[in-house]
Design a protein around this motif. Structure first.
Motif, PDB file in Angstrom:
ATOM      1  N   TYR A  37       0.856  -1.191   0.000  1.00 48.01           N
ATOM      2  CA  TYR A  37       0.000   0.000   0.000  1.00 48.01           C
ATOM      3  C   TYR A  37       0.891   1.239   0.000  1.00 48.01           C
ATOM      4  O   TYR A  37       2.005   1.200   0.529  1.00 48.01           O
ATOM      5  CB  TYR A  37      -0.889   0.023   1.250  1.00 48.01           C
ATOM      6  CG  TYR A  37      -1.868  -1.113   1.273  1.00 48.01           C
ATOM      7  CD1 TYR A  37      -3.177  -0.945   0.828  1.00 48.01           C
ATOM      8  CD2 TYR A  37      -1.474  -2.383   1.682  1.00 48.01           C
ATOM      9  CE1 TYR A  37      -4.066  -2.002   0.812  1.00 48.01           C
ATOM     10  CE2 TYR A  37      -2.350  -3.447   1.671  1.00 48.01           C
ATOM     11  CZ  TYR A  37      -3.653  -3.248   1.241  1.00 48.01           C
ATOM     12  OH  TYR A  37      -4.529  -4.299   1.212  1.00 48.01           O
ATOM     13  N   CYS A  39       3.061   4.579  -1.363  1.00 46.08           N
ATOM     14  CA  CYS A  39       3.819   5.251  -2.422  1.00 46.08           C
ATOM     15  C   CYS A  39       4.697   4.273  -3.200  1.00 46.08           C
ATOM     16  O   CYS A  39       4.847   3.110  -2.827  1.00 46.08           O
ATOM     17  CB  CYS A  39       4.685   6.318  -1.790  1.00 46.08           C
ATOM     18  SG  CYS A  39       5.862   5.618  -0.634  1.00 46.08           S
ATOM     19  N   THR A  74       2.798  -1.427   4.490  1.00 47.20           N
ATOM     20  CA  THR A  74       1.718  -0.476   4.766  1.00 47.20           C
ATOM     21  C   THR A  74       2.120   0.999   4.695  1.00 47.20           C
ATOM     22  O   THR A  74       3.290   1.350   4.711  1.00 47.20           O
ATOM     23  CB  THR A  74       1.187  -0.732   6.191  1.00 47.20           C
ATOM     24  OG1 THR A  74       2.280  -0.506   7.088  1.00 47.20           O
ATOM     25  CG2 THR A  74       0.654  -2.136   6.341  1.00 47.20           C
ATOM     26  N   CYS A  75       1.096   1.843   4.689  1.00 49.70           N
ATOM     27  CA  CYS A  75       1.245   3.291   4.545  1.00 49.70           C
ATOM     28  C   CYS A  75       0.503   3.999   5.683  1.00 49.70           C
ATOM     29  O   CYS A  75      -0.570   3.575   6.088  1.00 49.70           O
ATOM     30  CB  CYS A  75       0.637   3.687   3.204  1.00 49.70           C
ATOM     31  SG  CYS A  75       0.583   5.450   2.922  1.00 49.70           S
ATOM     32  N   SER A  76       1.110   5.064   6.174  1.00 46.64           N
ATOM     33  CA  SER A  76       0.497   5.821   7.280  1.00 46.64           C
ATOM     34  C   SER A  76       0.143   7.242   6.888  1.00 46.64           C
ATOM     35  O   SER A  76      -0.226   8.042   7.728  1.00 46.64           O
ATOM     36  CB  SER A  76       1.484   5.920   8.452  1.00 46.64           C
ATOM     37  OG  SER A  76       1.631   4.687   9.065  1.00 46.64           O
ATOM     38  N   ILE A  77       0.283   7.566   5.614  1.00 45.50           N
ATOM     39  CA  ILE A  77       0.272   8.970   5.216  1.00 45.50           C
ATOM     40  C   ILE A  77      -1.042   9.678   5.541  1.00 45.50           C
ATOM     41  O   ILE A  77      -1.049  10.836   5.930  1.00 45.50           O
ATOM     42  CB  ILE A  77       0.663   9.125   3.729  1.00 45.50           C
ATOM     43  CG1 ILE A  77       1.119  10.547   3.436  1.00 45.50           C
ATOM     44  CG2 ILE A  77      -0.432   8.727   2.779  1.00 45.50           C
ATOM     45  CD1 ILE A  77       2.550  10.669   3.093  1.00 45.50           C
ATOM     46  N   VAL A 193       6.024  10.982   7.469  1.00 46.35           N
ATOM     47  CA  VAL A 193       7.149  10.233   6.892  1.00 46.35           C
ATOM     48  C   VAL A 193       8.476  10.384   7.657  1.00 46.35           C
ATOM     49  O   VAL A 193       9.163   9.386   7.889  1.00 46.35           O
ATOM     50  CB  VAL A 193       7.326  10.574   5.391  1.00 46.35           C
ATOM     51  CG1 VAL A 193       8.628  10.010   4.833  1.00 46.35           C
ATOM     52  CG2 VAL A 193       6.156  10.016   4.605  1.00 46.35           C
ATOM     53  N   THR A 196       8.276   7.876  10.315  1.00 45.25           N
ATOM     54  CA  THR A 196       8.163   6.452   9.988  1.00 45.25           C
ATOM     55  C   THR A 196       9.339   5.952   9.162  1.00 45.25           C
ATOM     56  O   THR A 196       9.644   4.762   9.166  1.00 45.25           O
ATOM     57  CB  THR A 196       6.861   6.148   9.210  1.00 45.25           C
ATOM     58  OG1 THR A 196       6.850   6.929   8.013  1.00 45.25           O
ATOM     59  CG2 THR A 196       5.637   6.467  10.041  1.00 45.25           C
ATOM     60  N   ARG A 197       9.964   6.852   8.427  1.00 42.69           N
ATOM     61  CA  ARG A 197      11.055   6.411   7.550  1.00 42.69           C
ATOM     62  C   ARG A 197      12.409   6.965   7.970  1.00 42.69           C
ATOM     63  O   ARG A 197      13.426   6.693   7.336  1.00 42.69           O
ATOM     64  CB  ARG A 197      10.751   6.775   6.103  1.00 42.69           C
ATOM     65  CG  ARG A 197       9.665   5.890   5.529  1.00 42.69           C
ATOM     66  CD  ARG A 197       9.585   5.994   4.034  1.00 42.69           C
ATOM     67  NE  ARG A 197       8.866   4.885   3.490  1.00 42.69           N
ATOM     68  CZ  ARG A 197       9.429   3.809   2.952  1.00 42.69           C
ATOM     69  NH1 ARG A 197      10.728   3.697   2.880  1.00 42.69           N
ATOM     70  NH2 ARG A 197       8.692   2.835   2.489  1.00 42.69           N
TER      71      ARG A 197
HETATM   72 FE1  SF4 Z   1       5.183   5.854   1.423  1.00 46.83          FE
HETATM   73 FE2  SF4 Z   1       4.803   7.915   2.959  1.00 46.83          FE
HETATM   74 FE3  SF4 Z   1       3.001   6.044   2.873  1.00 46.83          FE
HETATM   75 FE4  SF4 Z   1       5.253   5.594   4.034  1.00 46.83          FE
HETATM   76  S1  SF4 Z   1       3.744   7.053   4.662  1.00 46.83           S
HETATM   77  S2  SF4 Z   1       4.258   4.271   2.600  1.00 46.83           S
HETATM   78  S3  SF4 Z   1       6.636   6.732   2.780  1.00 46.83           S
HETATM   79  S4  SF4 Z   1       3.543   7.386   1.242  1.00 46.83           S
END
Ligand code: SF4
Ligand code: 5AD
Length: 475
Positions: A37, A39, A74-77, A193, A196-197
């Protein structure tokens, strides 16, 4: 060796999911199923994860009922992205009741944000792995198999997975993503982001160039260089102290072969330099397309978002791009209804969209994310119905701009990289031009073309999302 299938359950940029099958290799007795899920970066990470698992003797399946291990990257955006994943995890949890030996893992940004919550409190998963800990997945699987809590959400300042050769998932064999950096140092106030990244770090240039060269040798014709903020790419060779910036990296990749197209995403308006723009101009195979997220057209809101530019700065950047490359397409990300946004701020956004004449935009309504600067400092005070209405106005303006942009292409001829059959008909090819626009045209009896070939196509019709044209067959 890899038979790969795609299943898209949500076509928005931030909500893509896919599964994969590597079904011809029956020597592998354990099977994993993965959905991704969010980006493109997540998509690219799943290819690294597949590679790590494959080396451990895991084959993949596109049928989750056949899987010994189910993974969700997964995505938290936005909150909605997390809700979708929770729903899916609940479904898989039910499946596990019938198949108790099966393991379920949550990977990526939601794993990082919620840490042990999905495992300990909600008991939805067996394994939790953050974006910098994929190398520990085999070990965590072993732990989970013995009933131990399997969690690794450590962020790293160094990890770039540079030495891991990704298994290409859902590949058309023609276009591929190549990750050049990880993390983000920008701290836009709305964005989760950076949490999380983790911190930004660049991957060494030699491994990037090698990966692109390998792809080209395998028949790929287009690479998209990925990073949260590619313009701040910076690698210093520890032995020679020689530094490589993004423009230099672009040039190195463009030089692999003139028939290998190079794209990149995402650019931050504050960081994209003239040097990058001139490098793009100098090489025909660097695509004339920049994703340049605006977020808001109001200087006051931009300041609250911590974007570090004003509307005038952004306008000047758009002017500069068009000055250097008249044919360069620009797309954007826009958020409707950020904290304190008033009607006149919204008008500024619409005005800026008209000014830039975006060819395409990804448009969102603001979703407060726990832990972000905006969540701590500002109130999410724009009513839901106002957000919705503003977003609708933004979307409808973008639709008009996209159509106008396509209409300006009528009569022009483009070089199109053929990706496959058009969705509607096997008698037509679908490909993209340098500006990243989808081009559809009739196949020809006189010219045998195949996916991966370039074709010259004259545009004679269009919709808002597609250019329609005719193959130019030279005698
Ligand atoms: Fe990608 Fe940002 Fe979603 Fe993480 S939060 S998956 S970096 S879009
Ligand atoms: N709410 C809505 N949209 C967001 N984005 C990032 N964070 C949020 C949020 N909290 C959008 C931005 C970014 C894109 C990837 O997602 O426009 O550029």
């Amino acid at each position: 060796m890899f038979d790969i299938a795609q299943k898209t359950i949500d076509e928005t940029r931030q909500g893509e999911a896919y599964s994969v099958e590597l079904d011809s290799d029956h020597s592998l007795n354990k099977r994993f199923y993965i959905e991704s899920y969010g980006c493109q970066m997540n998509f690219s990470d799943s290819e690294i994860i597949a590679s790590i698992l494959h080396a451990e003797g895991f084959g993949a399946t596109r049928d989750h009922e056949q899987a010994d291990l189910i993974l969700l990257n997964t995505c938290s955006i936005r909150e909605k992205a997390e809700q979708t994943v929770r729903k899916r995890l609940t479904e898989f949890r039910k499946l596990k009741k019938e198949k108790p030996g099966m393991l379920i893992g949550v990977l990526g940004c939601m794993a990082e944000r919620l840490k042990t919550k999905l495992l300990e409190e909600e008991k939805l998963v067996d394994i939790v792995v953050g974006p910098d800990a994929y190398r520990s997945l085999p070990h965590l699987i072993d732990e989970a198999e013995t009933g131990t809590k399997a969690v690794n959400v450590l962020l790293s300042r160094e990890e770039t997975y540079a030495d891991i050769s990704p298994v290409r998932l859902n590949s058309n064999g023609i276009t591929a993503f190549v990750s050049i950096m990880r993390g983000c140092n920008n701290m836009c106030s709305f964005c989760v982001v950076p949490f999380t990244r983790g911190r930004e770090r660049s991957r060494d240039d030699a491994s990037i160039v090698q990966e692109c060269r390998d792809l080209f040798q395998q028949g790929y014709k287009e690479v998209t260089l990925l990073g949260q903020n590619v313009d701040s790419y910076y690698w210093v060779d520890p032995q020679t102290n020689h530094a490589v910036d993004f423009a230099m990296l672009l040039e190195k990749i463009a030089r692999i072969d003139p028939s290998l197209r190079v794209r990149f995403s995402t650019s931050h308006p504050k960081d994209i330099t003239d040097k990058v723009l001139y490098t793009m101009k100098a090489y025909d195979n660097i695509c004339k397309y920049i994703h340049l997220p605006l977020q808001s057209g109001s200087t006051r809101v931009l300041q609250l978002m911590n974007r570090t530019y004003t509307r005038e700065w952004y306008k000047a950047k758009v002017n500069r791009i068009k000055e250097i490359m008249q044919d360069c397409a620009i797309s954007s990300d826009i958020i409707a209804g950020f904290c304190t946004e008033e009607e006149k701020d919204h008008e500024d956004t619409l005005e800026m969209m008209r000014y830039a004449g975006y060819d395409y935009s990804y448009m969102f309504s603001y979703s407060e994310r726990p832990g972000t600067l905006a969540a701590k400092r500002y109130q999410d005070d724009v009513p839901a119905e106002t957000k919705k209405r503003r977003l609708e106005e933004i979307v409808s303006l973008q639709n008009k701009l996209s159509l106008e942009s396509n209409q300006r292409d009528l009569g022009k001829t483009f070089e199109v990289l053929i990706e496959g059959n058009s969705k509607k008909s096997e008698a037509q090819w679908m490909g993209r031009n340098s500006q990243n626009k989808v081009v559809v045209f009739d196949k020809s009896d006189r010219l045998t073309l195949k996916p991966g070939d370039y074709a010259m196509v004259k545009i004679n019709d269009c919709t808002q999302g597609t250019l329609l044209g005719q193959l130019i067959v030279s005698n």
